[in-house]
Design a protein around this motif. Structure first.
Motif, PDB file in Angstrom:
ATOM      1  N   SER A  29      36.552  76.248 -43.109  1.00 36.28           N
ATOM      2  CA  SER A  29      36.097  77.637 -43.087  1.00 36.28           C
ATOM      3  C   SER A  29      34.586  77.704 -43.170  1.00 36.28           C
ATOM      4  CB  SER A  29      36.772  78.473 -44.178  1.00 36.28           C
ATOM      5  OG  SER A  29      36.469  78.020 -45.459  1.00 36.28           O
ATOM      6  N   GLY A  30      34.079  78.883 -42.914  1.00 34.49           N
ATOM      7  CA  GLY A  30      32.651  79.133 -42.884  1.00 34.49           C
ATOM      8  C   GLY A  30      32.402  80.408 -42.111  1.00 34.49           C
ATOM      9  N   PRO A  31      31.159  80.797 -41.985  1.00 32.93           N
ATOM     10  CA  PRO A  31      30.838  82.065 -41.329  1.00 32.93           C
ATOM     11  C   PRO A  31      31.226  82.080 -39.853  1.00 32.93           C
ATOM     12  CG  PRO A  31      28.911  81.155 -42.447  1.00 32.93           C
ATOM     13  CD  PRO A  31      29.973  80.120 -42.491  1.00 32.93           C
ATOM     14  N   SER A  32      31.438  83.271 -39.357  1.00 28.59           N
ATOM     15  CA  SER A  32      31.697  83.475 -37.935  1.00 28.59           C
ATOM     16  C   SER A  32      30.514  82.957 -37.125  1.00 28.59           C
ATOM     17  CB  SER A  32      31.887  84.977 -37.693  1.00 28.59           C
ATOM     18  OG  SER A  32      32.130  85.229 -36.348  1.00 28.59           O
ATOM     19  N   GLY A  33      30.806  82.177 -36.084  1.00 25.92           N
ATOM     20  CA  GLY A  33      29.752  81.675 -35.219  1.00 25.92           C
ATOM     21  C   GLY A  33      29.170  80.336 -35.624  1.00 25.92           C
ATOM     22  N   VAL A  34      29.679  79.735 -36.690  1.00 22.21           N
ATOM     23  CA  VAL A  34      29.115  78.472 -37.185  1.00 22.21           C
ATOM     24  C   VAL A  34      29.607  77.256 -36.396  1.00 22.21           C
ATOM     25  CG1 VAL A  34      30.817  77.889 -38.968  1.00 22.21           C
ATOM     26  CG2 VAL A  34      28.404  77.355 -39.341  1.00 22.21           C
ATOM     27  N   GLY A  35      30.659  77.455 -35.609  1.00 21.66           N
ATOM     28  CA  GLY A  35      31.176  76.351 -34.807  1.00 21.66           C
ATOM     29  C   GLY A  35      32.498  75.788 -35.284  1.00 21.66           C
ATOM     30  N   LYS A  36      33.201  76.530 -36.120  1.00 22.04           N
ATOM     31  CA  LYS A  36      34.484  76.037 -36.647  1.00 22.04           C
ATOM     32  C   LYS A  36      35.472  75.748 -35.523  1.00 22.04           C
ATOM     33  CE  LYS A  36      35.327  79.718 -39.040  1.00 22.04           C
ATOM     34  NZ  LYS A  36      34.191  80.562 -38.735  1.00 22.04           N
ATOM     35  N   GLY A  37      35.572  76.659 -34.557  1.00 26.12           N
ATOM     36  CA  GLY A  37      36.533  76.484 -33.474  1.00 26.12           C
ATOM     37  C   GLY A  37      36.249  75.246 -32.648  1.00 26.12           C
ATOM     38  N   LEU A  52      34.552  72.562 -33.644  1.00 25.48           N
ATOM     39  CA  LEU A  52      34.830  71.402 -34.492  1.00 25.48           C
ATOM     40  C   LEU A  52      36.331  71.159 -34.603  1.00 25.48           C
ATOM     41  CD1 LEU A  52      32.176  71.952 -37.289  1.00 25.48           C
ATOM     42  CD2 LEU A  52      32.227  70.083 -35.623  1.00 25.48           C
ATOM     43  N   ARG A  53      37.098  72.222 -34.728  1.00 27.77           N
ATOM     44  CA  ARG A  53      38.558  72.100 -34.781  1.00 27.77           C
ATOM     45  C   ARG A  53      39.083  71.456 -33.500  1.00 27.77           C
ATOM     46  NH1 ARG A  53      41.652  75.428 -32.029  1.00 27.77           N
ATOM     47  NH2 ARG A  53      40.197  77.169 -32.250  1.00 27.77           N
ATOM     48  N   GLU A  54      38.645  71.958 -32.354  1.00 26.61           N
ATOM     49  CA  GLU A  54      39.111  71.414 -31.073  1.00 26.61           C
ATOM     50  C   GLU A  54      38.798  69.926 -30.957  1.00 26.61           C
ATOM     51  OE1 GLU A  54      37.307  73.786 -28.022  1.00 26.61           O
ATOM     52  OE2 GLU A  54      38.430  75.576 -28.593  1.00 26.61           O
ATOM     53  N   ARG A  55      37.603  69.545 -31.357  1.00 25.77           N
ATOM     54  CA  ARG A  55      37.223  68.125 -31.281  1.00 25.77           C
ATOM     55  C   ARG A  55      38.046  67.281 -32.248  1.00 25.77           C
ATOM     56  NH1 ARG A  55      30.885  67.071 -30.200  1.00 25.77           N
ATOM     57  NH2 ARG A  55      30.708  68.230 -28.254  1.00 25.77           N
ATOM     58  N   ALA A  56      38.270  67.789 -33.459  1.00 30.33           N
ATOM     59  CA  ALA A  56      39.050  67.034 -34.444  1.00 30.33           C
ATOM     60  C   ALA A  56      40.473  66.814 -33.937  1.00 30.33           C
ATOM     61  CB  ALA A  56      39.061  67.762 -35.788  1.00 30.33           C
ATOM     62  N   LEU A  57      41.049  67.823 -33.306  1.00 25.86           N
ATOM     63  CA  LEU A  57      42.409  67.682 -32.797  1.00 25.86           C
ATOM     64  C   LEU A  57      42.492  66.641 -31.681  1.00 25.86           C
ATOM     65  CD1 LEU A  57      43.464  71.433 -32.819  1.00 25.86           C
ATOM     66  CD2 LEU A  57      44.290  69.630 -34.345  1.00 25.86           C
ATOM     67  N   LYS A  58      41.419  66.489 -30.909  1.00 26.91           N
ATOM     68  CA  LYS A  58      41.380  65.464 -29.857  1.00 26.91           C
ATOM     69  C   LYS A  58      41.115  64.077 -30.445  1.00 26.91           C
ATOM     70  CE  LYS A  58      39.611  68.438 -26.198  1.00 26.91           C
ATOM     71  NZ  LYS A  58      38.401  68.807 -25.450  1.00 26.91           N
ATOM     72  N   ASP A  59      40.282  64.031 -31.497  1.00 27.74           N
ATOM     73  CA  ASP A  59      39.788  62.760 -32.027  1.00 27.74           C
ATOM     74  C   ASP A  59      40.639  62.142 -33.131  1.00 27.74           C
ATOM     75  OD1 ASP A  59      37.664  63.092 -30.311  1.00 27.74           O
ATOM     76  OD2 ASP A  59      36.249  63.729 -31.867  1.00 27.74           O
ATOM     77  N   VAL A  60      41.509  62.925 -33.756  1.00 30.08           N
ATOM     78  CA  VAL A  60      42.283  62.430 -34.899  1.00 30.08           C
ATOM     79  C   VAL A  60      43.771  62.509 -34.563  1.00 30.08           C
ATOM     80  CG1 VAL A  60      42.783  62.683 -37.352  1.00 30.08           C
ATOM     81  CG2 VAL A  60      40.489  63.225 -36.498  1.00 30.08           C
ATOM     82  N   GLU A  61      44.361  61.360 -34.355  1.00 31.55           N
ATOM     83  CA  GLU A  61      45.784  61.303 -34.038  1.00 31.55           C
ATOM     84  C   GLU A  61      46.606  61.823 -35.217  1.00 31.55           C
ATOM     85  OE1 GLU A  61      49.089  57.944 -32.886  1.00 31.55           O
ATOM     86  OE2 GLU A  61      46.974  57.551 -32.444  1.00 31.55           O
ATOM     87  N   GLY A  62      47.656  62.587 -34.923  1.00 36.33           N
ATOM     88  CA  GLY A  62      48.539  63.085 -35.973  1.00 36.33           C
ATOM     89  C   GLY A  62      48.012  64.289 -36.716  1.00 36.33           C
ATOM     90  N   LEU A  63      46.943  64.889 -36.229  1.00 42.30           N
ATOM     91  CA  LEU A  63      46.401  66.094 -36.853  1.00 42.30           C
ATOM     92  C   LEU A  63      46.951  67.306 -36.100  1.00 42.30           C
ATOM     93  CD1 LEU A  63      44.419  67.240 -38.997  1.00 42.30           C
ATOM     94  CD2 LEU A  63      42.651  67.179 -37.221  1.00 42.30           C
ATOM     95  N   ILE A  64      47.518  68.243 -36.829  1.00 42.69           N
ATOM     96  CA  ILE A  64      48.156  69.425 -36.259  1.00 42.69           C
ATOM     97  C   ILE A  64      47.353  70.662 -36.649  1.00 42.69           C
ATOM     98  CG2 ILE A  64      50.270  70.826 -36.237  1.00 42.69           C
ATOM     99  CD1 ILE A  64      50.653  67.990 -35.101  1.00 42.69           C
ATOM    100  N   TYR A  65      47.174  71.556 -35.702  1.00 46.44           N
ATOM    101  CA  TYR A  65      46.499  72.833 -35.970  1.00 46.44           C
ATOM    102  C   TYR A  65      47.547  73.897 -36.228  1.00 46.44           C
ATOM    103  CZ  TYR A  65      43.879  77.120 -35.050  1.00 46.44           C
ATOM    104  OH  TYR A  65      43.324  78.374 -35.131  1.00 46.44           O
ATOM    105  N   SER A  66      47.411  74.591 -37.325  1.00 44.32           N
ATOM    106  CA  SER A  66      48.305  75.697 -37.631  1.00 44.32           C
ATOM    107  C   SER A  66      47.707  76.974 -37.044  1.00 44.32           C
ATOM    108  CB  SER A  66      48.482  75.840 -39.143  1.00 44.32           C
ATOM    109  OG  SER A  66      49.332  76.936 -39.413  1.00 44.32           O
ATOM    110  N   ILE A  67      48.399  77.551 -36.087  1.00 45.84           N
ATOM    111  CA  ILE A  67      47.908  78.733 -35.377  1.00 45.84           C
ATOM    112  C   ILE A  67      48.130  79.964 -36.249  1.00 45.84           C
ATOM    113  CG2 ILE A  67      48.187  80.149 -33.310  1.00 45.84           C
ATOM    114  CD1 ILE A  67      49.244  77.569 -31.932  1.00 45.84           C
ATOM    115  N   SER A  68      47.047  80.671 -36.529  1.00 43.57           N
ATOM    116  CA  SER A  68      47.097  81.867 -37.362  1.00 43.57           C
ATOM    117  C   SER A  68      47.574  83.076 -36.576  1.00 43.57           C
ATOM    118  CB  SER A  68      45.699  82.190 -37.919  1.00 43.57           C
ATOM    119  OG  SER A  68      45.229  81.150 -38.727  1.00 43.57           O
ATOM    120  N   CYS A  69      48.093  84.046 -37.300  1.00 42.39           N
ATOM    121  CA  CYS A  69      48.412  85.355 -36.735  1.00 42.39           C
ATOM    122  C   CYS A  69      47.187  86.244 -36.903  1.00 42.39           C
ATOM    123  CB  CYS A  69      49.572  85.997 -37.487  1.00 42.39           C
ATOM    124  SG  CYS A  69      51.137  85.117 -37.336  1.00 42.39           S
TER     125      CYS A  69
END
Length: 186
Positions: free
Chosen positions: A10-18, A20-37
């Motif tokens: 987490s962190g402020p809007s616009g900091v690059g979380k999304g 970083l998340r996308e890259r982590a999901l590509k780079d770390v095997e077995g990491l799952i993203y929980s999609i929020s509502c």
């Protein structure tokens, strides 16, 4: 079987979380993203069930009343929430789960699942954060001011997180996030 670990980003809007998340999901095997509502409208290019589950206010309220959310909050005039069953199913299957949520939600998750690893993504400065928000051109000037005011308040919470990750260089921050996640598997 090893139970998965829960990582909160987490962190402020616009900091690059999304990003970083996308890259982590590509780079770390077995990491799952929980999609929020969320009750907000999709931004250009966003797809239901991929970036978010886009739901009505009424559906969101029903889920809150039924206790289906691990966390939920109102942020920037929209509601966001993480479904508890999604997270628990993946953790029980031995998968590490990554949540990308705001500071309100992170606080709720940490109180309910204290072994979660919380990572605060910080900008190198408020000026840089403003530049990034302006460059993405998704908010009006009023919305931008609102997001920057919220960012200042959110940044006051960074000391409550397990780790702080300054996103001053995307490649460096992405590599550090990967190292951090993998360090909990050793």
């Amino acid at each position: 079987m090893r139970r998965g670990r829960l990582f909160i980003l987490s962190g402020p809007s616009g900091v690059g979380k999304g990003t970083l998340r996308e890259r982590a999901l590509k780079d770390v095997e077995g990491l799952i993203y929980s999609i929020s509502c969320t009750t907000r409208s999709p931004r250009p290019g966003e797809r239901d069930g991929v970036e978010y589950r886009f739901v009505s206010e009424a559906d969101f309220k029903r889920r809150v009343q039924e206790g289906l959310f691990l966390e939920h909050a109102r942020v920037h005039d929209a509601c966001y929430g993480t479904l508890r069953a999604d997270v628990e199913r993946e953790l029980d299957a031995g998968n590490d789960v990554l949540l990308e949520i705001d500071v309100q939600g992170a606080k709720q998750v940490r109180s309910r699942l204290p072994d979660a690893i919380s990572i605060f993504v910080a900008p190198p400065s408020l000026e840089e954060l403003e530049r990034r928000l302006r460059n993405r051109q998704t908010e009006s000037d009023d919305e931008l001011r609102h997001r920057l005011a919220n960012a200042e308040m959110e940044m006051e919470q960074e000391g409550t997180y397990d780790r702080i990750l300054v996103n001053d260089d995307l490649d460096d921050a992405s590599a550090e996030l990967r190292r951090l996640i993998l360090s909990y598997r050793e």
